[in-house]
Design a protein around this motif. Structure first.
Motif, PDB file in Angstrom:
ATOM      1  N   THR A   1       0.823  -1.201   0.000  1.00 59.18           N
ATOM      2  CA  THR A   1       0.000   0.000   0.000  1.00 59.18           C
ATOM      3  C   THR A   1       0.862   1.259   0.000  1.00 59.18           C
ATOM      4  O   THR A   1       2.017   1.241   0.420  1.00 59.18           O
ATOM      5  CB  THR A   1      -0.930   0.053   1.231  1.00 59.18           C
ATOM      6  OG1 THR A   1      -0.110   0.151   2.418  1.00 59.18           O
ATOM      7  CG2 THR A   1      -1.803  -1.169   1.327  1.00 59.18           C
ATOM      8  N   VAL A   2       0.261   2.337  -0.479  1.00 56.01           N
ATOM      9  CA  VAL A   2       0.815   3.687  -0.312  1.00 56.01           C
ATOM     10  C   VAL A   2      -0.332   4.589   0.112  1.00 56.01           C
ATOM     11  O   VAL A   2      -1.484   4.348  -0.248  1.00 56.01           O
ATOM     12  CB  VAL A   2       1.484   4.239  -1.601  1.00 56.01           C
ATOM     13  CG1 VAL A   2       2.761   3.508  -1.912  1.00 56.01           C
ATOM     14  CG2 VAL A   2       0.511   4.188  -2.773  1.00 56.01           C
ATOM     15  N   GLU A   3      -0.009   5.611   0.899  1.00 57.16           N
ATOM     16  CA  GLU A   3      -1.019   6.499   1.414  1.00 57.16           C
ATOM     17  C   GLU A   3      -0.537   7.953   1.332  1.00 57.16           C
ATOM     18  O   GLU A   3       0.666   8.220   1.489  1.00 57.16           O
ATOM     19  CB  GLU A   3      -1.370   6.173   2.871  1.00 57.16           C
ATOM     20  CG  GLU A   3      -1.837   4.731   3.068  1.00 57.16           C
ATOM     21  CD  GLU A   3      -2.161   4.424   4.523  1.00 57.16           C
ATOM     22  OE1 GLU A   3      -2.839   5.250   5.167  1.00 57.16           O
ATOM     23  OE2 GLU A   3      -1.729   3.358   5.015  1.00 57.16           O
ATOM     24  N   VAL A   4      -1.469   8.880   1.087  1.00 55.63           N
ATOM     25  CA  VAL A   4      -1.162  10.305   1.108  1.00 55.63           C
ATOM     26  C   VAL A   4      -2.356  11.035   1.729  1.00 55.63           C
ATOM     27  O   VAL A   4      -3.463  10.506   1.776  1.00 55.63           O
ATOM     28  CB  VAL A   4      -0.890  10.890  -0.298  1.00 55.63           C
ATOM     29  CG1 VAL A   4       0.383  10.344  -0.897  1.00 55.63           C
ATOM     30  CG2 VAL A   4      -2.083  10.638  -1.229  1.00 55.63           C
ATOM     31  N   THR A   5      -2.082  12.254   2.197  1.00 57.10           N
ATOM     32  CA  THR A   5      -3.119  13.089   2.790  1.00 57.10           C
ATOM     33  C   THR A   5      -3.197  14.392   2.020  1.00 57.10           C
ATOM     34  O   THR A   5      -2.156  14.948   1.613  1.00 57.10           O
ATOM     35  CB  THR A   5      -2.809  13.378   4.264  1.00 57.10           C
ATOM     36  OG1 THR A   5      -2.742  12.133   4.968  1.00 57.10           O
ATOM     37  CG2 THR A   5      -3.887  14.248   4.895  1.00 57.10           C
TER      38      THR A   5
END
Length: 206
Positions: free
Chosen positions: A199-203
Motif C-alpha cells: 500500500t501507499v497512502e497520502v493526505t
C-alpha cells in the motif's frame, strides 16, 4: 505543423496558467487544427520551461490506455506525458491541493517501498483498490491497462521511437490509470492497495 513561434507561445501560455493556478480553455478552442504532433511539441517546450525553473525529468506517464477512453477523446492511440521531480509525492506524504488546478488523484505518482521482480508477479491480475477516507472510490484489475501494463510500456517505447527518442535508463514509468480519477479536497486521506505490492497512502491539505 504549428510554427516554432506558435509552439513557444502556447507552451508559455500553459506554463503561466500552471504557475498562476488558473484555468484556461483547451488550446484546441482557439487552435482547432492543433494536431497530436503539435501537442507533443508544445509539451516538449513546456518541459524545457520547467527545467529552466529547476525541475528535473524523472520519468514518463502513459495516458488513454483504454479503448473506451480513446474513443471518448477521439484519439487513435495512447499518449504520453513527462514526469518531473516536483510532481512526485512520497509515500505517507502530503498533496497540497491549492497548488494545483482541479487536483485529481488516481493510481498514482506516489512510489512505494516494496520492490518485486516482474517474474514474481502476474502483471495482468493485480487487483488495485483506491480508498478515500476509508471508502472505496475505485477498484480495478491491472489488465484494465492496455490488457497488460507491459503492453503499455511497449506502446510508450513505440511512441518515443516515432519521435526519434528512447526511454532513458532508470526512468519511472506510469503505465496508465486503471480507475477513474478522484477530485481531492483538503482533509482527504487516500490509500492505494495493490495485490503483491502493498500500500501507499497520502493526505490532502490546502
Amino acid at each position: 505543423m504549428t510554427s516554432t513561434a506558435d509552439v513557444m507561445t502556447l507552451a508559455q501560455t500553459l506554463d503561466a496558467a500552471r504557475r498562476e493556478r488558473r484555468e484556461i480553455p483547451p488550446l484546441t478552442h482557439a487552435h482547432p487544427n492543433l494536431s497530436v504532433p503539435d501537442g507533443y511539441a508544445v509539451q516538449a517546450e513546456g518541459i524545457r520551461l520547467r527545467e529552466a525553473q529547476g525541475e528535473r525529468r524523472v520519468g514518463l506517464k502513459m495516458g488513454f490506455t483504454s479503448e473506451a477512453k480513446r474513443q471518448q477523446m477521439n484519439l487513435g492511440s495512447p499518449i504520453f506525458g513527462v514526469l518531473t521531480d516536483r510532481m512526485l509525492v512520497p509515500a505517507g506524504g502530503v498533496v497540497h491541493v491549492n497548488a494545483g488546478i482541479h487536483p485529481r488523484i488516481e493510481p498514482l505518482f506516489v512510489p512505494g517501498t516494496t520492490e518485486r521482480g516482474v517474474r514474481d508477479l502476474d502483471l495482468t491480475k493485480l487487483q488495485m483498490r483506491m480508498e478515500v477516507n476509508g471508502r472505496v472510490e475505485g477498484e480495478a484489475r491491472s489488465d484494465a491497462i492496455s490488457g497488460d501494463p507491459v503492453v503499455s510500456l511497449i506502446q510508450l517505447c513505440a511512441l518515443l521511437a516515432e519521435r526519434g527518442e528512447v526511454l532513458p535508463a532508470g526512468s519511472l514509468v506510469l503505465s496508465g490509470a486503471a480507475t477513474a480519477a478522484y477530485l481531492m479536497k483538503p482533509g482527504d486521506h487516500v490509500k492505494l492497495t495493490v495485490d503483491g505490492l502493498g500500500t501507499v497512502e497520502v493526505t490532502a491539505r490546502e
